[in-house]
Scaffold this motif. Sequence first.
Motif, PDB file in Angstrom:
ATOM      1  N   PHE A  59     -28.200 -54.645  -0.278  1.00 29.44           N
ATOM      2  CA  PHE A  59     -29.063 -53.625   0.316  1.00 29.44           C
ATOM      3  C   PHE A  59     -28.301 -52.435   0.897  1.00 29.44           C
ATOM      4  CE2 PHE A  59     -31.068 -57.786   0.745  1.00 29.44           C
ATOM      5  CZ  PHE A  59     -32.273 -57.577   0.090  1.00 29.44           C
ATOM      6  N   GLY A  60     -27.005 -52.543   1.054  1.00 29.26           N
ATOM      7  CA  GLY A  60     -26.205 -51.467   1.622  1.00 29.26           C
ATOM      8  C   GLY A  60     -25.897 -51.658   3.095  1.00 29.26           C
ATOM      9  N   SER A  61     -26.769 -52.332   3.825  1.00 27.17           N
ATOM     10  CA  SER A  61     -26.543 -52.615   5.243  1.00 27.17           C
ATOM     11  C   SER A  61     -27.535 -53.683   5.687  1.00 27.17           C
ATOM     12  CB  SER A  61     -26.743 -51.357   6.097  1.00 27.17           C
ATOM     13  OG  SER A  61     -28.112 -50.997   6.147  1.00 27.17           O
ATOM     14  N   VAL A  62     -27.301 -54.236   6.840  1.00 21.43           N
ATOM     15  CA  VAL A  62     -28.224 -55.224   7.398  1.00 21.43           C
ATOM     16  C   VAL A  62     -29.534 -54.529   7.787  1.00 21.43           C
ATOM     17  CG1 VAL A  62     -28.593 -56.886   9.271  1.00 21.43           C
ATOM     18  CG2 VAL A  62     -26.361 -56.746   8.152  1.00 21.43           C
ATOM     19  N   HIS A  63     -29.445 -53.322   8.314  1.00 22.41           N
ATOM     20  CA  HIS A  63     -30.640 -52.561   8.686  1.00 22.41           C
ATOM     21  C   HIS A  63     -31.535 -52.337   7.464  1.00 22.41           C
ATOM     22  CE1 HIS A  63     -33.100 -49.073   9.816  1.00 22.41           C
ATOM     23  NE2 HIS A  63     -32.987 -49.541  11.049  1.00 22.41           N
ATOM     24  N   ARG A  64     -30.942 -51.909   6.348  1.00 22.71           N
ATOM     25  CA  ARG A  64     -31.726 -51.702   5.126  1.00 22.71           C
ATOM     26  C   ARG A  64     -32.298 -53.020   4.610  1.00 22.71           C
ATOM     27  NH1 ARG A  64     -27.831 -47.665   1.916  1.00 22.71           N
ATOM     28  NH2 ARG A  64     -28.303 -45.790   3.082  1.00 22.71           N
ATOM     29  N   ALA A  65     -31.519 -54.083   4.706  1.00 20.67           N
ATOM     30  CA  ALA A  65     -32.009 -55.399   4.273  1.00 20.67           C
ATOM     31  C   ALA A  65     -33.253 -55.761   5.084  1.00 20.67           C
ATOM     32  CB  ALA A  65     -30.932 -56.462   4.448  1.00 20.67           C
ATOM     33  N   ASN A 122     -22.571 -53.590  12.958  1.00 22.97           N
ATOM     34  CA  ASN A 122     -21.383 -53.146  13.700  1.00 22.97           C
ATOM     35  C   ASN A 122     -20.352 -54.247  13.879  1.00 22.97           C
ATOM     36  OD1 ASN A 122     -22.452 -50.539  14.142  1.00 22.97           O
ATOM     37  ND2 ASN A 122     -23.719 -51.375  15.767  1.00 22.97           N
ATOM     38  N   TRP A 123     -20.669 -55.428  13.400  1.00 21.41           N
ATOM     39  CA  TRP A 123     -19.777 -56.570  13.540  1.00 21.41           C
ATOM     40  C   TRP A 123     -18.708 -56.484  12.469  1.00 21.41           C
ATOM     41  CZ3 TRP A 123     -20.444 -62.125  11.656  1.00 21.41           C
ATOM     42  CH2 TRP A 123     -19.656 -63.005  12.402  1.00 21.41           C
ATOM     43  N   GLU A 124     -17.451 -56.479  12.873  1.00 22.48           N
ATOM     44  CA  GLU A 124     -16.354 -56.353  11.926  1.00 22.48           C
ATOM     45  C   GLU A 124     -15.959 -57.710  11.370  1.00 22.48           C
ATOM     46  OE1 GLU A 124     -13.053 -53.929  13.103  1.00 22.48           O
ATOM     47  OE2 GLU A 124     -14.372 -52.680  14.343  1.00 22.48           O
ATOM     48  N   VAL A 125     -15.888 -57.766  10.041  1.00 19.06           N
ATOM     49  CA  VAL A 125     -15.435 -58.964   9.352  1.00 19.06           C
ATOM     50  C   VAL A 125     -13.986 -58.717   8.980  1.00 19.06           C
ATOM     51  CG1 VAL A 125     -15.767 -60.436   7.341  1.00 19.06           C
ATOM     52  CG2 VAL A 125     -17.743 -59.408   8.461  1.00 19.06           C
ATOM     53  N   SER A 126     -13.095 -59.591   9.419  1.00 25.93           N
ATOM     54  CA  SER A 126     -11.675 -59.401   9.135  1.00 25.93           C
ATOM     55  C   SER A 126     -11.395 -59.598   7.654  1.00 25.93           C
ATOM     56  CB  SER A 126     -10.832 -60.381   9.955  1.00 25.93           C
ATOM     57  OG  SER A 126     -11.001 -61.698   9.471  1.00 25.93           O
ATOM     58  N   ALA A 127     -10.281 -59.055   7.196  1.00 26.91           N
ATOM     59  CA  ALA A 127      -9.903 -59.155   5.789  1.00 26.91           C
ATOM     60  C   ALA A 127      -9.786 -60.607   5.346  1.00 26.91           C
ATOM     61  CB  ALA A 127      -8.586 -58.421   5.544  1.00 26.91           C
ATOM     62  N   SER A 128      -9.245 -61.458   6.206  1.00 28.27           N
ATOM     63  CA  SER A 128      -9.089 -62.866   5.832  1.00 28.27           C
ATOM     64  C   SER A 128     -10.442 -63.538   5.688  1.00 28.27           C
ATOM     65  CB  SER A 128      -8.232 -63.607   6.854  1.00 28.27           C
ATOM     66  OG  SER A 128      -8.869 -63.609   8.107  1.00 28.27           O
TER      67      SER A 128
END
Length: 154
Positions: A59-65, A122-128
């Motif tokens: 969806f592009g974002s959680v808001h759009r979802a 706005n929650w950051e998911v780390s690369a790992s």
Amino acid sequence: SVSWLEFQRCFQELNFHGNVPGAWRHVDEDMSGIISLKAYDMPSAQLLSSFKTWAEEHFGSVHRAFTVLDNDGSGFISLPELQRACLKRPWKGDVKMLFRCLDVEDGNHPRLSLAELGFLDNWEVSASESEDERDEPRRAQEAPRGSSARRPPR
């Protein structure tokens, strides 16, 4: 993530007079000065991370979802609405567990509002975390019953 000052402020707001530094030290095992949901509830962190990635991919974002999934325009997503969406655009996570993680009102008719989901944008998911997103929902489903299924701090 939560800093020491945020952590301390929360306990002050709760009027807690116990060993706040000891509690901090217990959850900040790597002594980085920051704690994350991943540090104290890995299964919930994996589940939320996986859902966020799924929402962004489809969806592009959680808001759009949320906007798309709110079929009836009620301003809420019901468990059946989310279950149908996750079947249509396959997400392998546990939809009921996601609801338990996010639904702050445990009523007879569970539903999610944008306020309960929006923080994920706005929650950051780390690369790992994002490297093995595909396995995370399965591992979160296999988590022991003792995992907290809480909403992460902002």
